[in-house]
Write a protein that holds these residues in place. Structure first.
Motif, PDB file in Angstrom:
ATOM      1  N   UNK A 138     -30.260 -86.834  15.663  1.00  0.00           N
ATOM      2  CA  UNK A 138     -30.235 -85.710  14.715  1.00  0.00           C
ATOM      3  C   UNK A 138     -31.435 -84.779  14.879  1.00  0.00           C
ATOM      4  N   UNK A 139     -31.323 -83.584  14.321  1.00  0.00           N
ATOM      5  CA  UNK A 139     -32.426 -82.615  14.269  1.00  0.00           C
ATOM      6  C   UNK A 139     -32.900 -82.152  15.645  1.00  0.00           C
ATOM      7  N   UNK A 140     -31.963 -81.884  16.538  1.00  0.00           N
ATOM      8  CA  UNK A 140     -32.274 -81.318  17.860  1.00  0.00           C
ATOM      9  C   UNK A 140     -33.156 -82.212  18.715  1.00  0.00           C
ATOM     10  N   UNK A 141     -33.116 -83.515  18.481  1.00  0.00           N
ATOM     11  CA  UNK A 141     -33.908 -84.446  19.281  1.00  0.00           C
ATOM     12  C   UNK A 141     -33.004 -85.224  20.242  1.00  0.00           C
ATOM     13  N   UNK A 142     -33.564 -85.518  21.393  1.00  0.00           N
ATOM     14  CA  UNK A 142     -32.920 -86.376  22.380  1.00  0.00           C
ATOM     15  C   UNK A 142     -33.885 -87.506  22.717  1.00  0.00           C
ATOM     16  N   UNK A 143     -33.334 -88.654  23.104  1.00  0.00           N
ATOM     17  CA  UNK A 143     -34.164 -89.812  23.438  1.00  0.00           C
ATOM     18  C   UNK A 143     -33.872 -90.238  24.875  1.00  0.00           C
ATOM     19  N   UNK A 144     -34.928 -90.414  25.644  1.00  0.00           N
ATOM     20  CA  UNK A 144     -34.799 -90.893  27.020  1.00  0.00           C
ATOM     21  C   UNK A 144     -34.522 -92.387  26.997  1.00  0.00           C
ATOM     22  N   UNK A 145     -33.512 -92.823  27.739  1.00  0.00           N
ATOM     23  CA  UNK A 145     -33.121 -94.232  27.741  1.00  0.00           C
ATOM     24  C   UNK A 145     -33.499 -94.909  29.057  1.00  0.00           C
ATOM     25  N   UNK A 146     -33.456 -96.214  29.068  1.00  0.00           N
ATOM     26  CA  UNK A 146     -33.745 -96.973  30.283  1.00  0.00           C
ATOM     27  C   UNK A 146     -32.506 -97.096  31.155  1.00  0.00           C
ATOM     28  N   UNK A 147     -32.638 -97.827  32.281  1.00  0.00           N
ATOM     29  CA  UNK A 147     -31.539 -97.942  33.229  1.00  0.00           C
ATOM     30  C   UNK A 147     -31.321 -99.403  33.597  1.00  0.00           C
ATOM     31  N   UNK A 148     -30.082 -99.747  33.843  1.00  0.00           N
ATOM     32  CA  UNK A 148     -29.762-101.104  34.261  1.00  0.00           C
ATOM     33  C   UNK A 148     -29.704-101.180  35.784  1.00  0.00           C
ATOM     34  N   UNK A 149     -29.731-102.401  36.302  1.00  0.00           N
ATOM     35  CA  UNK A 149     -29.633-102.607  37.739  1.00  0.00           C
ATOM     36  C   UNK A 149     -28.275-102.116  38.257  1.00  0.00           C
ATOM     37  N   UNK A 150     -27.217-102.345  37.462  1.00  0.00           N
ATOM     38  CA  UNK A 150     -25.878-101.919  37.871  1.00  0.00           C
ATOM     39  C   UNK A 150     -25.803-100.390  37.980  1.00  0.00           C
ATOM     40  N   UNK A 151     -26.418 -99.705  37.017  1.00  0.00           N
ATOM     41  CA  UNK A 151     -26.459 -98.241  37.047  1.00  0.00           C
ATOM     42  C   UNK A 151     -27.148 -97.766  38.315  1.00  0.00           C
ATOM     43  N   UNK A 152     -28.288 -98.411  38.643  1.00  0.00           N
ATOM     44  CA  UNK A 152     -29.059 -98.013  39.817  1.00  0.00           C
ATOM     45  C   UNK A 152     -28.282 -98.229  41.107  1.00  0.00           C
ATOM     46  N   UNK A 153     -27.574 -99.345  41.202  1.00  0.00           N
ATOM     47  CA  UNK A 153     -26.802 -99.636  42.405  1.00  0.00           C
ATOM     48  C   UNK A 153     -25.677 -98.615  42.593  1.00  0.00           C
ATOM     49  N   UNK A 154     -24.999 -98.269  41.514  1.00  0.00           N
ATOM     50  CA  UNK A 154     -23.941 -97.271  41.602  1.00  0.00           C
ATOM     51  C   UNK A 154     -24.510 -95.915  42.008  1.00  0.00           C
ATOM     52  N   UNK A 155     -25.649 -95.576  41.431  1.00  0.00           N
ATOM     53  CA  UNK A 155     -26.264 -94.277  41.708  1.00  0.00           C
ATOM     54  C   UNK A 155     -26.699 -94.168  43.166  1.00  0.00           C
ATOM     55  N   UNK A 156     -27.331 -95.229  43.693  1.00  0.00           N
ATOM     56  CA  UNK A 156     -27.812 -95.173  45.074  1.00  0.00           C
ATOM     57  C   UNK A 156     -26.653 -95.122  46.071  1.00  0.00           C
ATOM     58  N   UNK A 157     -25.528 -95.746  45.714  1.00  0.00           N
ATOM     59  CA  UNK A 157     -24.359 -95.700  46.597  1.00  0.00           C
ATOM     60  C   UNK A 157     -23.829 -94.272  46.698  1.00  0.00           C
ATOM     61  N   UNK A 158     -23.741 -93.590  45.552  1.00  0.00           N
ATOM     62  CA  UNK A 158     -23.272 -92.211  45.551  1.00  0.00           C
ATOM     63  C   UNK A 158     -24.283 -91.306  46.256  1.00  0.00           C
ATOM     64  N   UNK A 159     -25.573 -91.554  46.004  1.00  0.00           N
ATOM     65  CA  UNK A 159     -26.602 -90.739  46.642  1.00  0.00           C
ATOM     66  C   UNK A 159     -26.493 -90.814  48.161  1.00  0.00           C
ATOM     67  N   UNK A 160     -26.275 -91.999  48.703  1.00  0.00           N
ATOM     68  CA  UNK A 160     -26.184 -92.149  50.157  1.00  0.00           C
ATOM     69  C   UNK A 160     -25.000 -91.366  50.709  1.00  0.00           C
ATOM     70  N   UNK A 161     -23.860 -91.453  50.047  1.00  0.00           N
ATOM     71  CA  UNK A 161     -22.677 -90.715  50.516  1.00  0.00           C
ATOM     72  C   UNK A 161     -22.949 -89.215  50.540  1.00  0.00           C
ATOM     73  N   UNK A 162     -23.529 -88.715  49.452  1.00  0.00           N
ATOM     74  CA  UNK A 162     -23.778 -87.286  49.342  1.00  0.00           C
ATOM     75  C   UNK A 162     -24.815 -86.813  50.353  1.00  0.00           C
ATOM     76  N   UNK A 163     -25.923 -87.552  50.450  1.00  0.00           N
ATOM     77  CA  UNK A 163     -27.013 -87.052  51.289  1.00  0.00           C
ATOM     78  C   UNK A 163     -26.689 -87.132  52.769  1.00  0.00           C
ATOM     79  N   UNK A 164     -25.986 -88.174  53.195  1.00  0.00           N
ATOM     80  CA  UNK A 164     -25.604 -88.263  54.602  1.00  0.00           C
ATOM     81  C   UNK A 164     -24.728 -87.062  54.989  1.00  0.00           C
ATOM     82  N   UNK A 165     -23.826 -86.685  54.092  1.00  0.00           N
ATOM     83  CA  UNK A 165     -22.974 -85.535  54.374  1.00  0.00           C
ATOM     84  C   UNK A 165     -23.799 -84.250  54.395  1.00  0.00           C
ATOM     85  N   UNK A 166     -24.703 -84.104  53.431  1.00  0.00           N
ATOM     86  CA  UNK A 166     -25.521 -82.891  53.361  1.00  0.00           C
ATOM     87  C   UNK A 166     -26.444 -82.771  54.567  1.00  0.00           C
ATOM     88  N   UNK A 167     -27.028 -83.887  54.997  1.00  0.00           N
ATOM     89  CA  UNK A 167     -27.933 -83.868  56.149  1.00  0.00           C
ATOM     90  C   UNK A 167     -27.186 -83.456  57.412  1.00  0.00           C
TER      91      UNK A 167
END
Length: 295
Positions: A138-167
């Motif tokens: 409430x009141x125009x506030x946002x809260x930064x949250x932590x990350x799980x190992x599963x989130x990180x693994x999914x993110x790095x998998x997508x990052x690799x696909x994207x960056x290899x193509x971009x490179x």
């Protein structure tokens, strides 16, 4: 205030790059095509170039009178879009704060700092909330949250696909594409940071963001570029959170970047893929370790 006329300023800076290497400019339609702007913007650019004594504009003839100096260019922060300005301000808050889960982000404060309306800031923050990175309160506030190992693994998998193509796409850019000049500048910044690594190692995060965003933009894929915002925040957030061996870790990453940059300049697909995979593997290990240490 958020900078206005960014289209004009960006087109003007890119035209300065053109006259660094030529004695005359092409026709207005050709400039419109190469710069991707309207004829009105091109004429505004040419008028300013004439006013500051860079060219002599006489109907169709546009003769270069002198080469531009650094002072002729608009600062990079004035050529960014509003979304880029908001993103940079948000990133700086995260990187400078040594943020921990629970850190509050206030829409009004961020909007005031940037000089824009809260609506634009709110839209930017909502994009991140879809991935569980931040949560609305409430009141125009946002809260930064932590990350799980599963989130990180999914993110790095997508990052690799994207960056290899971009490179791979980066290697196919035309020789005169502005990205090559920016890559050369980024390379010089890496060498300067490595030369003073003991004192300047905390500066790595912003340089890392600039380098990888430059690679991603070569994809010309709006979804890849848009999603990189999420990737960048997550990785740099954890680099700041986990201070263990930061100096050695950042020095290693800088050296991997230089190998990666060298591979891009070589335009050798095999070398590019190897350097890219090697660096992303290290980044993945760093991210997973930071999550483990924080649990």
């Amino acid at each position: 205030m958020a900078k206005q006329n960014t289209v004009f300023k960006d087109a003007y800076n890119r035209t300065l790059k053109l006259i660094e290497e030529t004695d005359s400019l092409p026709s207005e339609p050709e400039l419109c095509g190469s710069l991707g702007v309207s004829r009105t913007t091109v004429r505004a650019v040419l008028t300013r170039l004439g006013d500051v004594g860079l060219i002599m504009w006489d109907k169709r003839a546009k003769t270069v009178l002198r080469r531009p100096s650094k002072a002729d260019f608009f600062p990079s922060e004035e050529t960014d879009s509003l979304s880029e300005i908001i993103e940079r301000s948000f990133m700086r808050r995260i990187l400078a704060g040594g943020a921990q889960p629970g850190m509050q982000i206030n829409e009004l404060e961020l909007a005031r700092e940037i000089g824009t309306g809260t609506t634009s800031v709110r839209e930017f923050l909502i994009r991140f909330s879809r991935f569980g990175l931040i949560e609305k309160r409430p009141n125009s506030h946002w809260v930064l949250k932590g990350f799980t190992r599963e989130f990180a693994l999914e993110l790095t998998e997508v990052r690799e696909m994207f960056e290899l193509r971009s490179a791979a796409r980066f290697a196919d850019l035309a020789q005169d594409h502005p990205a090559w000049a920016e890559l050369k500048e980024v390379e010089a910044q890496h060498h300067a940071l490595l030369a003073d690594i003991d004192r300047r190692y905390p500066e790595f995060s912003e340089l890392d963001e600039r380098f990888h965003l430059l690679v991603q933009k070569a994809s010309s894929n709006r979804f890849i570029i848009d999603f990189y915002d999420i990737i960048s925040i997550v990785f740099h957030y954890h680099y700041q959170w986990n201070k263990t061996n930061a100096r050695a870790r950042n020095a290693r990453a800088l050296e991997e970047h230089l190998d990666y940059i060298g591979a891009l300049f070589s335009r050798d697909g095999r070398k590019i893929e190897e350097a890219c995979r090697r660096h992303l593997k290290s980044a993945r290990e760093t991210l997973l370790q930071s999550i483990q240490d924080s649990e």
